[in-house]
Design an enzyme around this catalytic site. Structure first.
Site, PDB file in Angstrom:
ATOM      1  N   ASP A   5      27.704  -0.131  46.252  1.00  8.52           N
ATOM      2  CA  ASP A   5      28.741   0.882  46.054  1.00  8.52           C
ATOM      3  C   ASP A   5      28.165   2.129  45.383  1.00  8.52           C
ATOM      4  O   ASP A   5      28.480   3.264  45.766  1.00  8.52           O
ATOM      5  CB  ASP A   5      29.880   0.333  45.192  1.00  8.52           C
ATOM      6  CG  ASP A   5      30.592  -0.846  45.816  1.00  8.52           C
ATOM      7  OD1 ASP A   5      30.614  -0.955  47.051  1.00  8.52           O
ATOM      8  OD2 ASP A   5      31.148  -1.664  45.050  1.00  8.52           O
TER       9      ASP A   5
ATOM     10  N   ASP B 116      31.284  -7.907  43.295  1.00 10.24           N
ATOM     11  CA  ASP B 116      31.210  -6.798  42.340  1.00 10.24           C
ATOM     12  C   ASP B 116      31.013  -7.366  40.942  1.00 10.24           C
ATOM     13  O   ASP B 116      31.477  -8.467  40.643  1.00 10.24           O
ATOM     14  CB  ASP B 116      32.498  -5.962  42.376  1.00 10.24           C
ATOM     15  CG  ASP B 116      32.666  -5.178  43.655  1.00 10.24           C
ATOM     16  OD1 ASP B 116      31.650  -4.728  44.218  1.00 10.24           O
ATOM     17  OD2 ASP B 116      33.810  -5.001  44.088  1.00 10.24           O
TER      18      ASP B 116
END
Length: 168
Positions: free
Chosen positions: A141, A123
């Site tokens: 995501d 991330d």
């Protein structure tokens, strides 16, 4: 299962492929450019910050001890198979559902690749305000989230179509 070129399978797989390529390219860039936990300020509310999430959304199960890697990978494979089956049954005219499912599939595969490659998800998008940070996320995501929201909209529109004919 009947697959046909004019159906939703191939367009949905195309959307998934684009998401997967963008996701993996940006994660490759982030891992080679960013330093772990060292934010780079882009705007007053957005940083690029490399983090690794061993859990699910919002770091759920992140301290579970390792089993979550394999369980979440199996869940991603199962969801992927369900989505492919769903796409195969959709007509191409159901374009919003096709695109939505393609986004979800591409995102699920993108995060699955990370889990299999490094044991956790890469991330790096970090939004914040007044010292509060939204959990870091990535292209996969975002695609899953947008796909799920659009799928809800598509299914609601299918159940409650807007009739533009004048009422008498």
């Amino acid at each position: 299962m009947r697959l046909w070129v004019g159906g939703g399978l191939f367009p949905g797989l195309g959307v998934a492929a684009v998401v997967l390529l963008l996701d993996q390219a940006t994660k490759f860039w982030a891992e080679r450019t960013l330093t772990l936990y060292a934010p780079i300020e882009v705007t007053s509310f957005f940083n690029l910050t490399l983090v690794y999430n061993p859990g699910a959304a919002f770091s759920l199960f992140s301290t579970a001890g390792g089993w979550q890697r394999w369980v979440l990978s199996l869940v991603a494979v199962g969801v992927g198979l369900l989505v492919v089956g769903w796409l195969a049954r959709l007509p191409r005219q159901a374009w919003l559902q096709v695109v939505s499912l393609g986004l979800i599939l591409g995102g699920a595969i993108g995060n699955l690749v990370d889990r299999l490659r490094v044991g956790m998800v890469v991330d790096f998008f970090d939004f914040h305000y007044a010292g509060l940070h939204w959990p870091a996320f990535n292209i996969a995501d975002a695609a899953i989230t947008v796909g799920a929201l659009c799928l809800v909209i598509a299914m609601c529109a299918e159940q409650c179509p807007i009739d533009s004919r004048p009422r008498s």
